[in-house]
Design an enzyme around this catalytic site. Sequence first.
Site, PDB file in Angstrom:
ATOM      1  N   SER A  66      -3.075  -1.664  -2.623  1.00 36.72           N
ATOM      2  CA  SER A  66      -2.680  -0.329  -3.703  1.00 36.72           C
ATOM      3  C   SER A  66      -3.961   0.444  -3.847  1.00 36.72           C
ATOM      4  O   SER A  66      -4.980   0.325  -3.564  1.00 36.72           O
ATOM      5  CB  SER A  66      -2.155  -0.600  -4.960  1.00 36.72           C
ATOM      6  OG  SER A  66      -1.060  -1.601  -4.744  1.00 36.72           O
TER       7      SER A  66
HETATM    8  N1  SAH Z   1      -2.043  -6.048  -5.330  1.00 34.07           N
HETATM    9  C1  SAH Z   1      -2.225  -6.138  -3.958  1.00 34.07           C
HETATM   10  C2  SAH Z   1      -0.803  -5.505  -3.488  1.00 34.07           C
HETATM   11  C3  SAH Z   1      -0.415  -5.949  -2.146  1.00 34.07           C
HETATM   12  S1  SAH Z   1       1.242  -5.385  -1.710  1.00 34.07           S
HETATM   13  C4  SAH Z   1      -3.270  -5.343  -3.224  1.00 34.07           C
HETATM   14  O1  SAH Z   1      -3.521  -4.454  -3.927  1.00 34.07           O
HETATM   15  O2  SAH Z   1      -3.940  -5.871  -2.475  1.00 34.07           O
HETATM   16  C5  SAH Z   1       2.234  -6.391  -2.596  1.00 34.07           C
HETATM   17  C6  SAH Z   1       2.026  -8.095  -2.228  1.00 34.07           C
HETATM   18  O3  SAH Z   1       3.084  -8.537  -2.658  1.00 34.07           O
HETATM   19  C7  SAH Z   1       2.005  -8.337  -0.693  1.00 34.07           C
HETATM   20  O4  SAH Z   1       1.097  -8.997  -0.414  1.00 34.07           O
HETATM   21  C8  SAH Z   1       3.563  -9.085  -0.366  1.00 34.07           C
HETATM   22  O5  SAH Z   1       3.123  -9.950   0.466  1.00 34.07           O
HETATM   23  C9  SAH Z   1       3.623  -9.693  -1.802  1.00 34.07           C
HETATM   24  N2  SAH Z   1       4.840 -10.024  -2.112  1.00 34.07           N
HETATM   25  C10 SAH Z   1       5.900  -9.631  -2.039  1.00 34.07           C
HETATM   26  N3  SAH Z   1       6.991 -10.206  -2.600  1.00 34.07           N
HETATM   27  C11 SAH Z   1       6.486 -11.455  -2.903  1.00 34.07           C
HETATM   28  C12 SAH Z   1       7.181 -12.550  -3.684  1.00 34.07           C
HETATM   29  N4  SAH Z   1       8.219 -12.801  -3.824  1.00 34.07           N
HETATM   30  N5  SAH Z   1       6.250 -13.257  -4.312  1.00 34.07           N
HETATM   31  C13 SAH Z   1       5.080 -13.400  -4.104  1.00 34.07           C
HETATM   32  N6  SAH Z   1       4.290 -12.435  -3.319  1.00 34.07           N
HETATM   33  C14 SAH Z   1       5.198 -11.440  -2.828  1.00 34.07           C
END
Ligand code: SAH
Length: 226
Positions: free
Chosen positions: A75
């Site tokens: 993000s």
């Molecule tokens: N806070 C992270 C955001 C990553 S994007 C950063 O700044 O790097 C969102 C993340 O949520 C992704 O890695 C995706 O794989 C994860 N995600 C999506 N659905 C999910 C679920 N049901 N359970 C766990 N993680 C999930």
Amino acid sequence: MHSPEPGIDPLRGIGMTSQRTRDRMASRLADQGIRDPRVLEVMAREPRHLFLDEALSHRAYEDTSLPIGHGQTLSQPWIVARMTELVIQEQPSRVLEVGTGSGYQTLVLSRLVPELWSVERINALHRRAGQRLRLLQASNFRLRLADGGHGWPEQAPFDVILLTACAGEMPAPLLAQLADTGVLITPLADAQGQQWLTRVRRRGSAFEHQRLEPVRFVPLLEGVIR
Ligand code: SAH
């Protein structure tokens, strides 16, 4: 890790990943309305560039989200700062993050809350995030490879649950794992598909929704990828 030059610490960075670049990011965040000095201080200190592939690390402090592989994104700094501010406003003891991703948001939170649990559904991201967090000596967190839509029932209730992916509908287990007066901070889409950062506060069996800023996140998906 080896140093690129004697006397240079690769964890702190040089050039586009230097302390000066991080300080500039922090003052931009302040200009963009981030008020909490603890959030600004942690983000000015912690090496965001280590949460990206080397080819992208020089862009780590730009005002943008960046790819981390598997169709997922780190993000943008503003959203990490804003969500962190919303989390620590609650003075929580126990926090659950859904969507560990790169682990950067996890690191920032781990510096500011007493106990943190974070769930990721993609094994490769989950493992790499763990390595980075250990390298940076974060210790008050636990990671789990799982579908975060089910929360982390053994550790519930949580004072704050933070989702870093956008659900179509709030998963009921997450609401159930909130402490009374606890809050869930999440992107939530309206009928037109516009996502809003939303704060859902539990009051007994009632849930009050408060819409904050328009945002854009990857979708919350089901199942685990090993
Ligand atoms: N806070 C992270 C955001 C990553 S994007 C950063 O700044 O790097 C969102 C993340 O949520 C992704 O890695 C995706 O794989 C994860 N995600 C999506 N659905 C999910 C679920 N049901 N359970 C766990 N993680 C999930």
